[in-house]
Scaffold this motif. Structure first.
Motif, short mmCIF file in Angstrom:
data_model
loop_
_atom_site.label_atom_id
_atom_site.label_comp_id
_atom_site.label_asym_id
_atom_site.label_seq_id
_atom_site.Cartn_x
_atom_site.Cartn_y
_atom_site.Cartn_z
N ASN A 129 7.72 12.53 6.39
CA ASN A 129 7.25 13.77 5.79
C ASN A 129 5.75 13.77 5.50
N THR A 130 5.22 12.62 5.10
CA THR A 130 3.83 12.56 4.66
C THR A 130 3.28 11.16 4.85
N LEU A 131 1.98 11.06 5.08
CA LEU A 131 1.31 9.78 5.29
C LEU A 131 0.07 9.68 4.40
N TYR A 132 -0.22 8.45 3.97
CA TYR A 132 -1.42 8.20 3.18
C TYR A 132 -1.90 6.77 3.45
N LYS A 133 -3.19 6.60 3.72
CA LYS A 133 -3.77 5.27 3.91
C LYS A 133 -4.62 4.93 2.70
N ASP A 134 -4.28 3.83 2.02
CA ASP A 134 -4.99 3.49 0.79
C ASP A 134 -6.28 2.71 1.09
N PRO A 135 -7.13 2.53 0.08
CA PRO A 135 -8.41 1.83 0.29
C PRO A 135 -8.26 0.37 0.72
N ARG A 136 -7.08 -0.19 0.53
CA ARG A 136 -6.84 -1.59 0.91
C ARG A 136 -6.34 -1.72 2.34
N GLY A 137 -6.20 -0.59 3.03
CA GLY A 137 -5.79 -0.60 4.42
C GLY A 137 -4.32 -0.45 4.66
N ASN A 138 -3.52 -0.32 3.59
CA ASN A 138 -2.09 -0.11 3.76
C ASN A 138 -1.81 1.34 4.11
N LEU A 139 -0.83 1.55 4.96
CA LEU A 139 -0.39 2.90 5.31
C LEU A 139 0.92 3.17 4.60
N TRP A 140 0.97 4.27 3.85
CA TRP A 140 2.17 4.65 3.10
C TRP A 140 2.81 5.85 3.79
N ALA A 141 4.13 5.79 3.97
CA ALA A 141 4.86 6.86 4.62
C ALA A 141 5.98 7.36 3.69
N GLY A 142 5.95 8.64 3.39
CA GLY A 142 7.04 9.25 2.64
C GLY A 142 8.07 9.79 3.61
N THR A 143 9.32 9.42 3.45
CA THR A 143 10.34 9.76 4.43
C THR A 143 11.37 10.74 3.89
N PHE A 144 12.16 11.24 4.83
CA PHE A 144 13.28 12.12 4.50
C PHE A 144 14.56 11.27 4.51
N GLY A 145 14.81 10.58 3.40
CA GLY A 145 16.06 9.84 3.28
C GLY A 145 15.94 8.35 3.02
N ASN A 146 14.73 7.78 3.16
CA ASN A 146 14.59 6.35 2.92
C ASN A 146 13.42 6.04 1.99
N GLY A 147 13.10 6.98 1.12
CA GLY A 147 12.05 6.75 0.14
C GLY A 147 10.67 6.65 0.73
N ILE A 148 9.89 5.74 0.17
CA ILE A 148 8.50 5.55 0.60
C ILE A 148 8.34 4.15 1.17
#
Length: 199
Positions: A35-54
């Motif tokens: 559903n949504t993506l975010y890359k943090d300042p430490r280089g990690n990529l975060w993905a918000g999903t439909f059914g499996n959390g983040i």
């Protein structure tokens, strides 16, 4: 696009692609709609999903080498994630279809409708110059003051009292739109924009 200029795309079937050198490269397949993506300042990529959390992905050479899942079993209020925001202190604020979550030092805490929100669905979150949060929902747009949020989540108060904006404030529809990313935008002049079913 992340701050470094890389373009990331999340897909319905769970694929996450990086667009570089005029081509897409598969970075990870999470098997759940992204559903949504975010890359943090430490280089990690975060993905918000439909059914499996983040999911937190550590990416190396355009490939996810490690994926950590944070879902209801780990304290998230709901596994359908709609938005991800990191404040200047490194605290994550995660919107779901069942409230707003704070993720701090590896622990989740959350606010839902029974705690004072006008609606359980959090479509999008924007932070203003005062560090207060503006949130879109199915029952209008509302402002949550940061001090009030912290007071509730730290156990000092029993509820929150957001300032809610709806048709009486000039909105043509109180139903906001969270089906696409991003579902809100803050412009350089500080204005906050949210889509609704009527514009």
């Amino acid at each position: 696009a992340d701050p470094g200029g890389s373009v990331w795309a999340g897909c319905v079937k769970g694929g996450i692609y990086l667009f570089s050198n005029n081509r897409f490269t598969l970075t990870a397949n999470l098997l759940f709609r992204v559903n949504t993506l975010y890359k943090d300042p430490r280089g990690n990529l975060w993905a918000g999903t439909f059914g499996n959390g983040i999911c937190r992905l550590k990416v190396k050479n355009e490939t996810a080498v490690e994926v950590e899942v944070f879902n209801e079993e780990k304290g998230l209020s709901n596994n359908i994630v709609t938005c991800i925001h990191e404040d200047e202190a490194g605290i994550f604020w995660i919107g779901t279809i069942n409230g707003l979550n704070r993720f701090q030092q590896g622990e989740f805490s959350h606010i839902v409708k029974k705690n004072g929100l006008p609606d359980d669905t959090v479509y999008w979150l924007l932070e203003d110059h005062k560090h207060d949060f503006w949130i879109s929902s199915n029952r209008g747009i509302y402002c949550l003051r940061r001090k009030e949020i912290e007071s509730f989540l730290n156990g000092n108060t029993s509820s929150v009292n957001p300032l809610v904006f709806g048709k009486e404030s000039g909105m043509l529809s109180v139903e906001c739109n969270g089906g696409n990313h991003p579902a809100g935008w803050k412009t350089r002049d500080g204005k906050l924009w949210f889509p609704t079913t009527w514009g």
